[in-house]
Design an enzyme around this catalytic site. Structure first.
Site, short mmCIF file in Angstrom:
data_model
loop_
_atom_site.label_atom_id
_atom_site.label_comp_id
_atom_site.label_asym_id
_atom_site.label_seq_id
_atom_site.Cartn_x
_atom_site.Cartn_y
_atom_site.Cartn_z
N ALA A 1 1.20 -0.97 0.16
CA ALA A 1 0.48 0.36 0.08
C ALA A 1 1.06 0.85 -0.01
O ALA A 1 1.85 1.75 1.19
CB ALA A 1 -1.13 0.34 1.15
N SER B 1 12.02 -1.18 -3.49
CA SER B 1 11.38 -0.82 -5.26
C SER B 1 13.73 -0.32 -5.31
O SER B 1 14.80 -0.17 -4.12
CB SER B 1 11.08 0.46 -5.18
OG SER B 1 11.62 1.66 -7.14
N TYR C 1 10.21 9.69 -2.74
CA TYR C 1 9.94 8.23 -3.12
C TYR C 1 10.96 7.17 -2.81
O TYR C 1 10.26 6.68 -1.81
CB TYR C 1 9.22 7.70 -4.70
CG TYR C 1 8.73 5.96 -5.32
CD1 TYR C 1 8.00 5.61 -4.15
CD2 TYR C 1 9.77 5.95 -5.91
CE1 TYR C 1 7.42 4.77 -4.86
CE2 TYR C 1 9.49 4.18 -5.81
CZ TYR C 1 8.35 3.54 -5.59
OH TYR C 1 8.06 2.67 -5.82
N LYS D 1 10.72 4.64 0.17
CA LYS D 1 11.29 2.46 0.82
C LYS D 1 12.30 2.14 1.66
O LYS D 1 12.22 1.41 2.39
CB LYS D 1 11.46 2.36 -0.86
CG LYS D 1 10.37 2.47 -1.66
CD LYS D 1 8.30 0.36 -1.40
CE LYS D 1 7.81 1.14 -1.72
NZ LYS D 1 6.35 0.20 -1.71
N LEU E 1 6.40 3.82 -18.50
CA LEU E 1 6.29 3.85 -19.74
C LEU E 1 6.04 2.74 -20.53
O LEU E 1 5.64 3.32 -21.50
CB LEU E 1 8.44 3.04 -20.40
CG LEU E 1 8.63 3.26 -22.23
CD1 LEU E 1 8.24 4.42 -22.65
CD2 LEU E 1 10.34 2.60 -21.42
N ARG F 1 14.21 13.24 -18.37
CA ARG F 1 13.04 13.14 -16.91
C ARG F 1 14.46 13.68 -15.84
O ARG F 1 15.01 12.81 -15.87
CB ARG F 1 12.81 12.84 -16.90
CG ARG F 1 11.72 12.23 -16.19
CD ARG F 1 10.35 11.31 -15.99
NE ARG F 1 10.71 10.07 -15.49
CZ ARG F 1 10.31 9.09 -15.93
NH1 ARG F 1 8.43 9.29 -15.42
NH2 ARG F 1 10.70 7.86 -15.31
N PRO F 2 13.87 15.27 -14.83
CA PRO F 2 15.16 15.24 -14.39
C PRO F 2 14.97 13.86 -13.21
O PRO F 2 13.79 13.22 -12.87
CB PRO F 2 14.43 16.83 -13.63
CG PRO F 2 13.83 16.52 -14.71
CD PRO F 2 12.87 16.01 -15.75
#
Ligand code: UD1
Length: 326
Positions: A73, A116, A140, A144, A189, A281-282
């Site tokens: 979650a 991750s 993010y 984790k 992607l 993309r940074p």
């Protein structure tokens, strides 16, 4: 085995539930349906609607006696986490601490974390193994890592064990078409490419064509969600048998570029799939590929469904259905 999946109505959770059900385990699903779909919850699962931030709800469901908990979650958009860190600290960190402490209180001693590859940050060598330093480049990834660190502490202080599964890029759909729900507004992607192929989005923006990779586009390790799901079964068995912790990568060990995904999608779907090449993309590393040797050694896990063809074909099947209905 009786297993409870927090966040079990989401994309990965639904596949994990199927894997446990297929071997006749008892599966409970606790989900707030913020991104999970009720239609993806198998009838054989006991469903509890609730939020991991609600300690009473978590306590109540945990009191029903479980052999293991799987924690999926979480919010997962790396880019968004840099813009909305409060959202990520609240749900991912605070919510996880509630879950961990309530598991310990309820004497649920086996905990599997959906972690991750984002915990590693920019790789300093490839393939990335579990000894690679952890230095996340997005918030993010930090959430984790922070959960992993708390699990480590709690397992030292209390009678409690965990397996942290560091997923690389999760992709693909159940081969038997048992899961059909699509993600709303995807940022990853593969779902974006599929939306273009299915006519749901005008074009793919390819972020960067000047990376130090064979074709200049970003390289990632895409691992089929059915393979990931199997990893959870093996992790649960490992905990019940060994009563010890494990932090382990789950990746296919194959690096695929954005261009390779695009070309394969064009081939398999027969669609034009318009693409526009734009700035990087940074926060995106050029290349991220796993070593999954430890998963093989400790869990007997292998990526069996993670070829680019299998990932694209299984995902296209689902998007094609969806495009027909719209
Ligand atoms: C990130 C996280 C990963 C997390 C995943 C979930 C990192 C290093 N990785 O993966 O841990 O589980 O998000 O959301 O933080 N791309 C395009 N156009 C698009 C979308 C993506 O060109 O519209 C490119 C990206 O630049 C990248 C590749 O495709 O090279 C994969 O991107 P994406 O699917 O977003 O996943 P990651 O960022 O690798």
């Amino acid at each position: 085995m009786k297993v409870l999946l927090f966040g079990g109505a989401g994309y990965i959770g639904t596949h994990v539930a199927l894997a446990f059900l297929e071997r006749n385990d008892t599966v409970g699903i606790f989900d707030n349906l913020s991104s999970g779909l009720r239609s993806n919850i198998d009838d054989r699962c006991q469903f509890y609607e609730g939020d991991i931030l609600n300690r009473e709800q978590v306590r109540e469901v945990l009191s029903q006696g479980w052999d293991a908990v799987v924690h999926l979650a979480a919010f997962k958009a790396a880019g968004e986490s840099m813009l909305k860190p409060f959202k990520y600290s609240e749900n991912n960190i605070t919510g996880s601490l509630i879950l961990i402490t309530e598991c310990i209180r309820a004497e649920v001693r086996n905990f599997i974390l959906s972690s991750s590859a984002a915990v590693y940050g920019e790789p300093s060598y490839l393939p990335v193994d579990e000894k690679h330093p952890t230095n996340p480049t997005n918030y993010y990834g930090y959430t984790k890592l922070c959960i992993e660190e708390n699990l480590k502490w709690y397992s030292q202080l209390k009678e409690f064990n965990y397996v942290a599964l560091r997923y690389f890029n999760a992709a693909g759909y159940d081969q038997d078409g048992k899961m059909l729900g699509l993600e709303n507004n995807p940022a990853n992607l593969i779902p974006v490419v599929m939306e273009v192929a299915a006519g749901l989005r005008p074009n793919l923006l390819v972020f960067g064509r000047d990376y130090d990779t064979p074709d200049g586009t970003g390289v990632r390790d895409y691992v089929h969600v059915t393979d990931l799901a199997k990893g959870h079964l093996l992790a649960a068995d490992y905990l019940l048998k060994n009563h010890k912790n494990l932090v382990v990568n789950l990746g296919s060990e194959a690096g695929l570029s954005v261009q390779q995904i695009l070309d394969t999608t064009r081939e398999i779907t027969g669609k034009e799939v318009a693409a526009q090449y734009v700035e990087r993309r940074p926060g995106d590393p050029a290349k991220l590929v796993a070593s999954s040797k430890l998963a093989k050694k400790e869990l007997g896990w292998e990526a069996l469904h993670s070829s680019v063809e299998s990932i694209v074909t299984s995902t296209w099947k689902v998007y094609q259905e969806q495009a027909k209905q719209d």
